[in-house]
Design an enzyme around this catalytic site. Structure first.
Site, PDB file in Angstrom:
ATOM      1  N   GLU A 155       0.830  -1.220  -0.104  1.00  0.00           N
ATOM      2  CA  GLU A 155      -0.164   0.013  -0.089  1.00  0.00           C
ATOM      3  C   GLU A 155       0.834   1.187  -0.089  1.00  0.00           C
ATOM      4  OE1 GLU A 155      -3.466   1.720   2.987  1.00  0.00           O
ATOM      5  OE2 GLU A 155      -3.286  -0.358   2.394  1.00  0.00           O
ATOM      6  N   ASP A 177      -3.133  -2.718   3.152  1.00  0.00           N
ATOM      7  CA  ASP A 177      -3.443  -2.936   4.666  1.00  0.00           C
ATOM      8  C   ASP A 177      -4.565  -4.238   4.821  1.00  0.00           C
ATOM      9  OD1 ASP A 177      -1.680  -1.225   5.372  1.00  0.00           O
ATOM     10  OD2 ASP A 177      -2.847   0.444   5.603  1.00  0.00           O
ATOM     11  N   TYR A 221      -1.526  -3.640  13.782  1.00  0.00           N
ATOM     12  CA  TYR A 221      -2.242  -2.789  13.018  1.00  0.00           C
ATOM     13  C   TYR A 221      -3.252  -1.921  13.569  1.00  0.00           C
ATOM     14  CZ  TYR A 221      -4.665  -1.282   8.795  1.00  0.00           C
ATOM     15  OH  TYR A 221      -5.461  -0.594   7.666  1.00  0.00           O
ATOM     16  N   ARG A 240      -5.606   0.253  12.357  1.00  0.00           N
ATOM     17  CA  ARG A 240      -6.851   0.616  11.981  1.00  0.00           C
ATOM     18  C   ARG A 240      -7.848  -0.563  12.073  1.00  0.00           C
ATOM     19  NH1 ARG A 240      -3.326   3.660   9.208  1.00  0.00           N
ATOM     20  NH2 ARG A 240      -4.032   6.032   8.892  1.00  0.00           N
TER      21      ARG A 240
END
Length: 670
Positions: free
Chosen positions: A7, A102, A322, A324
């Site tokens: 990404e 992601d 991670y 989010r």
């Protein structure tokens, strides 16, 4: 050639470290012994603007609405053209592709849309990177999955993106034009999530402005049994006079008479019932992004965007997973890392974390470990990398502290207590006493200093009582209290409201249905939406606590829009459908057809919107617009804001419209 598409460059660099063979950095990609890694910069492709479908849409006109693309168009973002050509060239050379976006809805889409754009026919596999430490990346590299498994996740992201376009592009134009026709020189951005979020703040402010304080009395009595004094609270009968609409005692005379009656009673009280139940409270789940943002907002006063940015930095430093994530659960296989992570936390330069970690029992497996609750990502936890706590800045230390604290709590026993509820009768009145005896503090030991936990656990200590026992009445009192207005939102509490949106849904049936929906917006976008509302001048922060208050344009926007877009009911339902779509239980085409019909109906409503006129000179011809000073071929003139619907125009005379005076009524005329 195997091609990894990440990404962003930082993600590509981390993957490259753990692939075999020599690593060589080139312009726009990295070569390794196990293939090539390239990257995007977030979305390389962007959705086309209306005028890129048809030049006529460059000018905003009511008659062109709604704009509904028949074939959705993506364009290469200007800032990414060079990188796109590199990625496209590498895709052409590849024999196998690894999608390294992601591990969320948006991350899935932004690589998939590039592959679709270039009409890729080569096999694609998916790497899921929930953490960037060596152990996690190596494990992910050998655990590739077929990218087709994530087709439904991509469909959900595509649906969200296109729905946002339909609402944003059309309704922003429709209601801006309607407002301008009423004399408002402003642009009103309308968003599927942004607008109901703004409306929450506007309605809360109006509740505060219209709040009327109400006084009431809380009656309580102290009793003694087995040498223990305890407090019980009066429970009014159904037909009790003097109660307000909320069931509170509001009549001072009745409160006074009640106290007299209680004091003059000669008989002791009697226990009607007394029940004790053992209760167990499971460990607090690890953190999703929104729970971390709310917790950090309450404890440290941090803005949600600051929390996200800090969690991202910790992730990039390989210290946490991670950020989010909307998930509060962990993969069962990850329990094997517990001893390493807890061991590292036990050596950290923070006395509290180290002390708690030393007492943790890694053989405990809390409800957090549940594969059925895991999708593309899991809760935010510390990685197996040892944290140099002293090297972090204050904000990073505080965010890491919250993440580590909740992880350690998984390895403490459940919280166990006895809950007692006693019902007593005295002088013909009913009293209720509640008590709690903690049998095992368990995981709450870690949170014992927190104010909220203290409030919850500070319960009356009750003596052992049986039905029929006769406690001695000692005293009674009536405490005068006043209702308080609802509190203003802060960024953190507004984010919490977006997550728990069912509480603000207008339709009561829908409220029940949407209780399990994960709110409006996504973990990654909520903070951005709030920040955008502040940056664009629709909300302002006041006082040290940064309370959010709406501005004049916010009131205008919320007032002129129909309830369908200002209440969260529809948006919350759409989020539910998007969630179903990600699980393969809803159709993209059906959803977008519904969105198109909804958009068209609201564009129609905009044409008849009742908008207060803003301007010194109301148009005498149509009475629905205002006269505005304009420049024409022959100089200045005044024209109606509703042109071309109303073509009224007047000469300019000393910066005022030269309008004929209204006819003077003759005597006797009605």
């Amino acid at each position: 050639m195997k091609l990894y598409i990440a990404e962003k460059p930082s993600m590509a660099a981390e993957i490259a470290k753990y692939l075999p063979g020599p690593v060589s950095r080139k312009d726009g990609y990295i070569t390794t012994g196990d293939g090539v890694i390239t990257w995007g910069y977030g979305h390389i492709l962007r959705q086309a603007e209306p005028d890129e479908y048809d030049p006529k849409y460059e000018r905003w006109r009511v008659e062109d609405l709604p704009i509904i693309p028949q074939n959705w168009k993506l364009l290469v973002a200007d800032s990414c053209k060079k990188q796109f050509e590199i990625v496209k060239s590498l895709i052409d050379q590849a024999t196998e592709i690894v999608h390294a976006g992601d591990p969320d809805r948006e991350g899935q889409l932004l690589i998939d849309e590039v592959l679709d754009y270039v009409n890729n026919q080569k096999p694609v596999r998916r790497i899921l990177l929930n953490a960037l430490d060596e152990h996690s990346i190596k494990k992910a590299i050998v655990s590739l999955r077929d990218n087709q498994e994530f087709h439904d996740l991509k469909q959900s992201a595509l649906a969200r993106s296109r729905a946002d376009w339909l609402i944003g592009m059309n309704l922003s134009r429709a209601y801006t034009l309607a407002a301008q026709q009423a004399g408002h020189r402003t642009t009103l951005p309308v968003g599927r999530v942004k607008t109901p979020t703004l409306a929450l703040v506007v309605r809360r402010e109006r509740e505060i402005e219209g709040f009327k304080q109400v006084e009431y009395f809380t009656v309580k009595a102290d009793f003694e049994h087995d040498s223990t004094i305890f407090t019980a609270y009066w429970k009014p009968h159904e037909e009790q006079p003097g109660l307000d609409t909320e069931g509170r005692l509001a009549d001072k005379t009745i409160a006074k008479d009640l106290l007299t009656s209680l004091k003059s009673a000669k008989e002791p009280a009697i226990v009607i019932s007394c029940e004790t139940t053992e209760k167990k409270e499971q460990q607090r789940l690890p953190l999703a992004l929104s729970t971390l943002q709310v917790m950090a907002g309450k404890k440290f006063g941090y803005d949600p965007q600051v929390v996200l940015d800090t969690a991202q930095k910790l992730y990039e430093r390989k210290l946490t997973t991670y950020p989010r994530s909307d998930c509060e659960f962990l993969p069962e296989a990850q329990h094997e890392d517990a001893a390493t992570i807890i061991g590292n936390l036990g050596r950290i330069a923070n006395n509290e974390l180290a002390g708690w970690a030393a007492k943790a029992d890694t053989s405990i497996s809390s409800r957090a470990w549940n594969d059925k609750k895991i999708t593309a990502h899991h809760a935010i936890i510390p990685t197996v990398e040892r944290c140099n706590f002293a090297s972090l800045n204050e904000t990073e230390r505080n965010i890491y502290y919250l993440i580590a604290q909740t992880y350690i709590a998984q390895f403490y026993p459940v919280h166990v207590y006895d809950q007692t509820r006693a019902e007593l009768e005295h002088a013909g009145e009913t009293f209720i006493a509640n008590g709690r005896i903690i049998k095992e503090l368990g995981w709450k030991e870690i949170y014992s200093a927190d104010t909220e936990e203290k409030k919850e656990d500070d319960s009356t200590m009750l003596p052992s009582m049986l039905k029929g026992d006769r406690p001695l009445f000692i005293r009674a009192s009536a405490e005068k209290k006043s209702t308080k207005p609802p509190g203003r939102f802060t960024a953190a509490t507004l984010l919490a409201a977006m997550k728990e949106i069912h509480k603000y849904v207008k339709n009561p049936d829908l409220k029940k249905q949407l209780k399990d929906v994960a709110g409006i917006g996504t973990e990654a976008t909520r903070a951005t939406i709030i920040k955008e509302l502040i940056d664009r001048g629709f909300l302002k922060e006041e006082t040290k606590r940064k309370y959010l208050k709406p501005t004049e344009p916010a009131y205008l926007l919320v007032d002129i829009l129909p309830e369908e877009i200002t209440y969260p009911d529809f948006t919350a339902l759409w989020e539910d459908i998007l969630h179903q779509m990600a699980e393969g239980n809803a159709s993209l085409d059906t959803f977008l057809m519904q969105q198109a019909r909804f958009t068209a109906s609201l564009c129609t409503k905009a044409r008849g919107a009742d908008i207060p006129l803003k301007g010194e000179y109301h148009c005498p011809r149509c009475r629905k617009g205002v006269l505005q000073l304009r420049n024409g071929k022959h100089g200045k003139f005044w024209g109606c804001s509703r042109y071309p619907a109303c073509r009224a125009s007047y000469n300019d005379k000393n910066d005022k419209p030269d309008m004929p005076a209204p006819p003077v009524k003759k005597q006797g005329q009605g």
